[in-house]
Design a protein around this motif. Structure first.
Motif, PDB file in Angstrom:
ATOM      1  N   PHE A  23       0.970  -1.302  -0.013  1.00 30.33           N
ATOM      2  CA  PHE A  23      -0.136   0.083  -0.099  1.00 30.33           C
ATOM      3  C   PHE A  23       1.018   1.161   0.028  1.00 30.33           C
ATOM      4  CE2 PHE A  23      -1.697   3.377   2.695  1.00 30.33           C
ATOM      5  CZ  PHE A  23      -2.882   3.602   1.698  1.00 30.33           C
ATOM      6  N   LEU A  24       1.952   1.341   0.860  1.00 28.44           N
ATOM      7  CA  LEU A  24       2.809   2.424   1.084  1.00 28.44           C
ATOM      8  C   LEU A  24       3.536   2.692  -0.312  1.00 28.44           C
ATOM      9  CD1 LEU A  24       4.202   2.028   4.520  1.00 28.44           C
ATOM     10  CD2 LEU A  24       2.558   3.806   3.655  1.00 28.44           C
ATOM     11  N   MET A  25       3.922   1.543  -1.050  1.00 32.70           N
ATOM     12  CA  MET A  25       4.397   1.778  -2.458  1.00 32.70           C
ATOM     13  C   MET A  25       3.395   2.346  -3.498  1.00 32.70           C
ATOM     14  SD  MET A  25       6.437  -2.152  -2.776  1.00 32.70           S
ATOM     15  CE  MET A  25       6.598  -1.548  -4.603  1.00 32.70           C
ATOM     16  N   GLY A  26       2.301   1.952  -3.439  1.00 30.98           N
ATOM     17  CA  GLY A  26       1.219   2.723  -3.993  1.00 30.98           C
ATOM     18  C   GLY A  26       1.072   4.132  -3.982  1.00 30.98           C
ATOM     19  N   VAL A  27       1.210   4.482  -2.457  1.00 25.78           N
ATOM     20  CA  VAL A  27       1.236   5.823  -2.114  1.00 25.78           C
ATOM     21  C   VAL A  27       2.341   6.608  -2.784  1.00 25.78           C
ATOM     22  CG1 VAL A  27       1.280   7.385  -0.282  1.00 25.78           C
ATOM     23  CG2 VAL A  27      -0.072   5.420   0.025  1.00 25.78           C
ATOM     24  N   VAL A  28       3.458   6.158  -2.523  1.00 28.84           N
ATOM     25  CA  VAL A  28       4.688   6.732  -3.133  1.00 28.84           C
ATOM     26  C   VAL A  28       4.745   6.877  -4.757  1.00 28.84           C
ATOM     27  CG1 VAL A  28       7.190   6.482  -3.622  1.00 28.84           C
ATOM     28  CG2 VAL A  28       6.243   5.906  -1.419  1.00 28.84           C
ATOM     29  N   PHE A  29       4.051   5.896  -5.418  1.00 28.98           N
ATOM     30  CA  PHE A  29       4.001   5.875  -6.886  1.00 28.98           C
ATOM     31  C   PHE A  29       2.843   6.783  -7.365  1.00 28.98           C
ATOM     32  CE2 PHE A  29       1.954   4.174 -10.886  1.00 28.98           C
ATOM     33  CZ  PHE A  29       3.289   3.978 -11.439  1.00 28.98           C
ATOM     34  N   GLY A  30       1.911   7.103  -6.655  1.00 31.14           N
ATOM     35  CA  GLY A  30       0.774   7.847  -6.935  1.00 31.14           C
ATOM     36  C   GLY A  30       1.357   9.340  -6.750  1.00 31.14           C
ATOM     37  N   ALA A  31       2.084   9.747  -5.688  1.00 29.21           N
ATOM     38  CA  ALA A  31       2.797  10.895  -5.453  1.00 29.21           C
ATOM     39  C   ALA A  31       3.829  11.145  -6.797  1.00 29.21           C
ATOM     40  CB  ALA A  31       3.337  10.939  -4.052  1.00 29.21           C
ATOM     41  N   LEU A  32       4.677  10.372  -7.104  1.00 26.35           N
ATOM     42  CA  LEU A  32       5.383  10.475  -8.001  1.00 26.35           C
ATOM     43  C   LEU A  32       4.780  10.709  -9.406  1.00 26.35           C
ATOM     44  CD1 LEU A  32       7.985   7.792  -7.349  1.00 26.35           C
ATOM     45  CD2 LEU A  32       8.280  10.523  -6.962  1.00 26.35           C
ATOM     46  N   MET A  33       3.622  10.244  -9.501  1.00 27.92           N
ATOM     47  CA  MET A  33       2.795  10.424 -10.908  1.00 27.92           C
ATOM     48  C   MET A  33       2.461  11.942 -11.274  1.00 27.92           C
ATOM     49  SD  MET A  33       0.192   7.209 -10.935  1.00 27.92           S
ATOM     50  CE  MET A  33      -0.517   8.023 -12.235  1.00 27.92           C
ATOM     51  N   VAL A  34       2.249  12.686 -10.002  1.00 29.97           N
ATOM     52  CA  VAL A  34       2.097  14.148 -10.091  1.00 29.97           C
ATOM     53  C   VAL A  34       3.186  14.536 -11.002  1.00 29.97           C
ATOM     54  CG1 VAL A  34       1.450  16.098  -8.980  1.00 29.97           C
ATOM     55  CG2 VAL A  34       0.717  13.995  -8.295  1.00 29.97           C
ATOM     56  N   ASN A  35       4.395  14.432 -10.672  1.00 31.33           N
ATOM     57  CA  ASN A  35       5.380  15.022 -11.545  1.00 31.33           C
ATOM     58  C   ASN A  35       5.750  14.458 -12.957  1.00 31.33           C
ATOM     59  OD1 ASN A  35       6.577  16.120  -9.104  1.00 31.33           O
ATOM     60  ND2 ASN A  35       7.560  14.182  -8.573  1.00 31.33           N
ATOM     61  N   ALA A  36       4.783  13.554 -13.220  1.00 30.78           N
ATOM     62  CA  ALA A  36       4.903  13.094 -14.656  1.00 30.78           C
ATOM     63  C   ALA A  36       3.545  13.725 -15.486  1.00 30.78           C
ATOM     64  CB  ALA A  36       4.537  11.775 -14.796  1.00 30.78           C
ATOM     65  N   LEU A  37       3.056  14.545 -14.854  1.00 35.78           N
ATOM     66  CA  LEU A  37       1.833  15.263 -15.596  1.00 35.78           C
ATOM     67  C   LEU A  37       2.455  16.486 -16.553  1.00 35.78           C
ATOM     68  CD1 LEU A  37      -0.625  15.984 -12.671  1.00 35.78           C
ATOM     69  CD2 LEU A  37      -0.772  14.316 -14.366  1.00 35.78           C
ATOM     70  N   THR A  38       2.105  16.469 -17.432  1.00 34.95           N
ATOM     71  CA  THR A  38       2.492  17.468 -18.571  1.00 34.95           C
ATOM     72  C   THR A  38       2.047  18.968 -17.938  1.00 34.95           C
ATOM     73  OG1 THR A  38       0.268  17.545 -20.077  1.00 34.95           O
ATOM     74  CG2 THR A  38       2.256  16.002 -20.543  1.00 34.95           C
TER      75      THR A  38
END
Length: 208
Positions: A23-38
């Motif tokens: 679950f915590l890995m998912g939280v980190v991955f979701g937070a990092l996805m924000v930086n991938a936004l155009t």
């Protein structure tokens, strides 16, 4: 009477650690996805959040339109899907995927708020995302561990041809625990419906 619940909460510690880390890995991955936004996506997100905060601050009709039943149904569907997946061996990966996705959703939501509004976004996340999820997340993790445990029990008793004991008692214990978790989920949904919007209203004026 409490022995099955003590077993679910104590004797399956490795599963709890594994599911929590996932679950915590998912939280980190979701937070990092924000930086991938155009840049365009970030602009659209900023406009959407700005309109939302304006609606909240002005008491608009768009502010938290979901009823208690709609909120509860959303969470109960997630818990129910975990329960169903636990009834079969092939559903085991699905349980893990759901836990990871839940972390991604929360991480992305908090990441968007912090990315757009820094410490104000973090404050808003603490009153809009964190309170009810302090109940919802443990409920889903406990339900997931119970589902994984039941699925592993099926593997031991059926796949490995170890047919000692009845399958009825583990199933009743598993279902009873899920029903208790559903009641807790209803309490969290009530908080999310009636208390969270009020807390959001306190913080929203700072966001504009």
């Amino acid at each position: 009477m409490l022995r099955p619940f003590r077993y679910a909460l104590k004797d399956q510690t490795p599963l709890y650690v594994f599911v929590s880390v996932l679950f915590l890995m998912g939280v980190v991955f979701g937070a990092l996805m924000v930086n991938a936004l155009t840049f365009e996506q970030q602009q659209d997100l900023s406009r959407y959040l700005g309109n939302f905060f304006m609606s909240v601050n002005e008491g608009g009709a768009d502010f938290y339109p979901l009823t208690l039943w709609e909120v509860a149904l959303l969470h109960l569907k997630w818990l129910g899907l975990i329960w169903i997946l636990g009834l079969s061996v092939i559903g085991l990966p699905g349980i893990l995927i759901l836990d990871f996705l839940k972390g991604v959703l929360i991480g992305f939501t908090v990441g968007c708020l912090v990315g757009q509004f820094t410490w104000k976004g973090l404050l808003f996340a603490m009153v809009s995302v964190a309170p009810h999820n302090l109940l919802i997340i443990p409920v889903l993790l406990i339900g997931s561990v119970a589902a994984i445990g039941f699925s592993l029990n099926i593997i031991r008793n059926r796949v490995l041809m170890n047919r000692s004991g009845s399958a009825a008692r583990p199933f009743l214990t598993y279902t009873a625990l899920t029903l208790v978790l559903a009641v807790v989920m209803l309490g969290a949904s009530s908080f999310e419906t009636w208390v969270t919007p009020v807390m959001m209203g306190w913080v929203t004026p700072m966001m504009q």
